[in-house]
Scaffold this active site. Structure first.
Site, PDB file in Angstrom:
ATOM      1  NE  ARG A 115      -4.009  -1.964   2.131  1.00 33.86           N
ATOM      2  CZ  ARG A 115      -3.967  -2.914   3.064  1.00 33.86           C
ATOM      3  NH1 ARG A 115      -3.078  -2.844   4.032  1.00 33.86           N
ATOM      4  NH2 ARG A 115      -4.805  -3.909   3.026  1.00 33.86           N
ATOM      5  CE  LYS A 137      -0.227  13.672 -15.027  1.00 31.58           C
ATOM      6  NZ  LYS A 137      -0.503  14.143 -16.399  1.00 31.58           N
ATOM      7  CD  GLU A 179       7.416  15.872 -22.543  1.00 33.49           C
ATOM      8  OE1 GLU A 179       6.761  16.921 -22.440  1.00 33.49           O
ATOM      9  OE2 GLU A 179       6.882  14.736 -22.568  1.00 33.49           O
ATOM     10  CE  LYS A 221       5.660  17.126 -14.605  1.00 34.91           C
ATOM     11  NZ  LYS A 221       5.952  15.815 -15.148  1.00 34.91           N
ATOM     12  CD  GLU A 231      -3.686  15.890 -16.098  1.00 36.35           C
ATOM     13  OE1 GLU A 231      -2.485  15.623 -16.009  1.00 36.35           O
ATOM     14  OE2 GLU A 231      -4.431  15.426 -16.960  1.00 36.35           O
ATOM     15  NE  ARG A 235       0.758  16.713 -13.310  1.00 35.32           N
ATOM     16  CZ  ARG A 235       1.449  15.943 -12.495  1.00 35.32           C
ATOM     17  NH1 ARG A 235       1.144  15.885 -11.221  1.00 35.32           N
ATOM     18  NH2 ARG A 235       2.454  15.226 -12.952  1.00 35.32           N
ATOM     19  CG  ASN A 239      -1.861  16.297 -20.073  1.00 33.85           C
ATOM     20  OD1 ASN A 239      -0.835  15.806 -19.616  1.00 33.85           O
ATOM     21  ND2 ASN A 239      -3.019  16.287 -19.424  1.00 33.85           N
ATOM     22  CG  HIS A 242       1.823  14.784 -23.531  1.00 34.20           C
ATOM     23  ND1 HIS A 242       2.484  15.956 -23.773  1.00 34.20           N
ATOM     24  CD2 HIS A 242       2.691  13.995 -22.823  1.00 34.20           C
ATOM     25  CE1 HIS A 242       3.699  15.891 -23.239  1.00 34.20           C
ATOM     26  NE2 HIS A 242       3.850  14.717 -22.652  1.00 34.20           N
ATOM     27  CG  HIS A 246      -0.046   9.779 -24.579  1.00 37.55           C
ATOM     28  ND1 HIS A 246      -0.701  10.108 -23.410  1.00 37.55           N
ATOM     29  CD2 HIS A 246       1.271   9.979 -24.316  1.00 37.55           C
ATOM     30  CE1 HIS A 246       0.183  10.487 -22.496  1.00 37.55           C
ATOM     31  NE2 HIS A 246       1.376  10.417 -23.026  1.00 37.55           N
ATOM     32  CG  HIS A 258       6.884  10.488 -24.287  1.00 44.89           C
ATOM     33  ND1 HIS A 258       5.536  10.200 -24.200  1.00 44.89           N
ATOM     34  CD2 HIS A 258       7.061  11.637 -23.592  1.00 44.89           C
ATOM     35  CE1 HIS A 258       4.942  11.128 -23.471  1.00 44.89           C
ATOM     36  NE2 HIS A 258       5.838  12.010 -23.091  1.00 44.89           N
TER      37      HIS A 258
HETATM   38  P1  NAD Z   1      13.275   5.601 -21.736  1.00 48.62           P
HETATM   39  O1  NAD Z   1      13.038   5.459 -20.316  1.00 48.62           O
HETATM   40  O2  NAD Z   1      12.900   4.485 -22.642  1.00 48.62           O
HETATM   41  O3  NAD Z   1      14.801   5.983 -21.945  1.00 48.62           O
HETATM   42  C1  NAD Z   1      15.278   6.192 -23.243  1.00 48.62           C
HETATM   43  C2  NAD Z   1      16.441   5.244 -23.583  1.00 48.62           C
HETATM   44  O4  NAD Z   1      17.623   5.776 -23.002  1.00 48.62           O
HETATM   45  C3  NAD Z   1      16.309   3.846 -23.030  1.00 48.62           C
HETATM   46  O5  NAD Z   1      16.891   2.932 -23.934  1.00 48.62           O
HETATM   47  C4  NAD Z   1      17.147   3.906 -21.748  1.00 48.62           C
HETATM   48  O6  NAD Z   1      17.623   2.656 -21.335  1.00 48.62           O
HETATM   49  C5  NAD Z   1      18.263   4.792 -22.192  1.00 48.62           C
HETATM   50  N1  NAD Z   1      18.974   5.534 -21.168  1.00 48.62           N
HETATM   51  C6  NAD Z   1      18.468   6.162 -20.084  1.00 48.62           C
HETATM   52  N2  NAD Z   1      19.432   6.849 -19.474  1.00 48.62           N
HETATM   53  C7  NAD Z   1      20.572   6.657 -20.161  1.00 48.62           C
HETATM   54  C8  NAD Z   1      21.902   7.122 -20.045  1.00 48.62           C
HETATM   55  N3  NAD Z   1      22.258   7.982 -19.094  1.00 48.62           N
HETATM   56  N4  NAD Z   1      22.826   6.703 -20.932  1.00 48.62           N
HETATM   57  C9  NAD Z   1      22.473   5.860 -21.944  1.00 48.62           C
HETATM   58  N5  NAD Z   1      21.233   5.407 -22.133  1.00 48.62           N
HETATM   59  C10 NAD Z   1      20.287   5.794 -21.247  1.00 48.62           C
HETATM   60  O7  NAD Z   1      12.497   6.890 -22.325  1.00 48.62           O
HETATM   61  P2  NAD Z   1      12.440   8.409 -21.789  1.00 48.62           P
HETATM   62  O8  NAD Z   1      12.435   9.236 -22.992  1.00 48.62           O
HETATM   63  O9  NAD Z   1      13.390   8.649 -20.715  1.00 48.62           O
HETATM   64  O10 NAD Z   1      10.993   8.466 -21.113  1.00 48.62           O
HETATM   65  C11 NAD Z   1       9.821   8.226 -21.860  1.00 48.62           C
HETATM   66  C12 NAD Z   1       8.772   7.679 -20.921  1.00 48.62           C
HETATM   67  O11 NAD Z   1       8.528   8.629 -19.896  1.00 48.62           O
HETATM   68  C13 NAD Z   1       7.456   7.404 -21.595  1.00 48.62           C
HETATM   69  O12 NAD Z   1       6.956   6.167 -21.144  1.00 48.62           O
HETATM   70  C14 NAD Z   1       6.572   8.527 -21.104  1.00 48.62           C
HETATM   71  O13 NAD Z   1       5.215   8.153 -21.078  1.00 48.62           O
HETATM   72  C15 NAD Z   1       7.120   8.787 -19.730  1.00 48.62           C
HETATM   73  N6  NAD Z   1       6.881  10.134 -19.210  1.00 48.62           N
HETATM   74  C16 NAD Z   1       6.406  10.244 -17.946  1.00 48.62           C
HETATM   75  C17 NAD Z   1       6.187  11.504 -17.412  1.00 48.62           C
HETATM   76  C18 NAD Z   1       5.693  11.639 -16.015  1.00 48.62           C
HETATM   77  O14 NAD Z   1       5.392  12.755 -15.597  1.00 48.62           O
HETATM   78  N7  NAD Z   1       5.608  10.563 -15.261  1.00 48.62           N
HETATM   79  C19 NAD Z   1       6.453  12.652 -18.169  1.00 48.62           C
HETATM   80  C20 NAD Z   1       6.949  12.495 -19.459  1.00 48.62           C
HETATM   81  C21 NAD Z   1       7.170  11.224 -19.972  1.00 48.62           C
HETATM   82  N1  GLY Z   2       3.737  14.932 -18.288  1.00 48.49           N
HETATM   83  C1  GLY Z   2       2.541  15.627 -17.864  1.00 48.49           C
HETATM   84  C2  GLY Z   2       2.437  15.741 -16.391  1.00 48.49           C
HETATM   85  O1  GLY Z   2       3.309  15.344 -15.639  1.00 48.49           O
HETATM   86  O2  GLY Z   2       1.445  16.232 -15.915  1.00 48.49           O
END
Ligand code: NAD
Ligand code: GLY
Length: 345
Positions: A115, A137, A179, A221, A231, A235, A239, A242, A246, A258
């Site tokens: 939990r 998130k 972003e 942010k 949100e 917030r 998006n 997005h 998405h 992404h």
């Molecule tokens: P990812 O996590 O797939 O990372 C991108 C690639 O880079 C992967 O292959 C990873 O292994 C590699 N990598 C990471 N750090 C590295 C480093 N220092 N050196 C070499 N390689 C490295 O993708 P991302 O672009 O980081 O994130 C995209 C994801 O984040 C999506 O799923 C998206 O929905 C999510 N997201 C979440 C939020 C949120 O607020 N929670 C906001 C934006 C995006």
């Molecule tokens: N990536 C959108 C949010 O965190 O609200």
């Protein structure tokens, strides 16, 4: 060390090279147990360094396969299994070490395990350092639908080492810039102008420039999140790009990254703002900056807008009347929300 002054978020965002070697972990980890969640690629690069700094704790790690396609129930289940098999108790702390995919899964596992256990975010991709690590998130994808199952769950701390970005693949690095551009475009005109001036230095991965950019993004942010954590309204401006983005990610089976999808999504969502009075010149500035960052601004050949409708219907933001709160722009830095019915459906 840069400390982002996000006073209403109850956690520090610390930015410095070799941050994990500099901090006193005991200030952020309440119990004795730690579980690091990471992936194969990031583990090869940074897991040992991180583990060495945690030698006072009972530390285990789970290494997931790399990729958005693994942001799913299977990975979540593997984490829970690992936590149970290694007797992690309620006082344990989960550390997410990786890009946005790992942080989203690890954060969600932390929200659910017993939990809710403590979570620390150690973002290693640019996208995760400027966006996914802040705001709480967490989610997994479900049956191709993005972020369908998740929770709002804030970390205890966000620890950002910008020097790890030197090992990030070029396409992934550029994906993170999408972003950054979004943050400036929707909420901070001065930062957008700064990005226009500094885009070359960012692309060269100049460390002081990156540090400044990361801190500014986290601040933009966190200011939005602290006004509307769950949100309910404001917030949703984050998006921007997005809703379409998405759908593009899902339609491409995650071949399109992404940030790339968000870049295209911003360009496809922008006409709505123009119908409500946004100057064409402002839209041109966004397109120009995205192009300078090497990001796509149109759907790839072979993908049509009509193919995206099925994903938009499933978008978690769409309500029963097929209405969705869309972020629109009055001008750079001035986003607002408009309820749109049957957007692109
Ligand atoms: P990812 O996590 O797939 O990372 C991108 C690639 O880079 C992967 O292959 C990873 O292994 C590699 N990598 C990471 N750090 C590295 C480093 N220092 N050196 C070499 N390689 C490295 O993708 P991302 O672009 O980081 O994130 C995209 C994801 O984040 C999506 O799923 C998206 O929905 C999510 N997201 C979440 C939020 C949120 O607020 N929670 C906001 C934006 C995006
Ligand atoms: N990536 C959108 C949010 O965190 O609200």
């Amino acid at each position: 060390m840069a400390i982002v002054n996000a006073s209403n978020l109850n956690y520090p965002i610390l930015i410095a090279e070799t941050i994990y070697q500099q901090i006193d972990w005991a200030l952020h980890i309440a119990g004795q147990q730690v579980c690091i969640v990471t992936n194969e690629k990031v583990a090869n690069l940074y897991l040992n360094d991180l583990k060495k700094t945690l030698n006072k704790f009972q530390c285990s790690e789970i290494i997931l396969p790399d990729g958005e396609q693994y942001k799913n129930f299977d990975s979540l289940q593997k984490i829970f299994q690992h936590l149970i098999e290694n007797y992690h108790q309620r006082s344990t702390t989960i550390i997410g070490l990786g890009g946005g995919v790992i942080l989203d899964i690890a954060g969600f596992a932390a929200a659910c395990y017993q939990r809710g256990v403590n979570f620390i975010s150690v973002p290693t991709s640019l996208l995760a350092q400027v966006d996914a690590s802040v705001g709480g998130k967490t989610a997994i994808n479900f049956q191709q639908t993005k972020n369908m199952i998740g929770a709002f769950y804030q970390p205890q701390a966000v620890l950002i080492d910008p020097s790890v970005l030197q090992t990030l693949a070029e396409r992934e690095f550029r994906s993170g810039i999408a972003e950054m551009i979004k943050h400036g475009f929707i909420a901070d005109k001065d930062y957008f102008i700064w990005l226009e001036k500094n885009i070359d230095k960012i692309l060269q991965r100049d460390l002081p420039t990156l540090k400044q950019a990361i801190a500014t993004n986290c601040l933009i942010k966190s200011k939005i999140v602290q006004q509307d954590e769950k949100e309910k309204n404001l917030r949703a401006i984050l998006n921007f790009g997005h809703t379409i983005g998405h759908a593009i990610e899902a339609e491409s089976h995650y071949e399109i990254l992404h940030g790339e999808a968000v870049a295209i999504g911003m360009m496809l969502e922008l006409p709505l703002s123009m119908q409500h009075g946004l100057a064409a010149e402002t839209a041109a500035r966004l397109k120009n900056l995205l192009e300078q960052a090497g990001l796509p601004t149109a759907l790839p050949v072979g993908m049509e807008v009509t193919q995206l409708a099925k994903w938009l219907r499933h978008d978690k933001k769409t309500d029963k009347n097929q209405s969705i709160k869309m972020p629109l722009l009055k001008a750079i830095g001035k986003a607002y929300l408009l309820n749109c019915t049957n957007f692109y459906l």
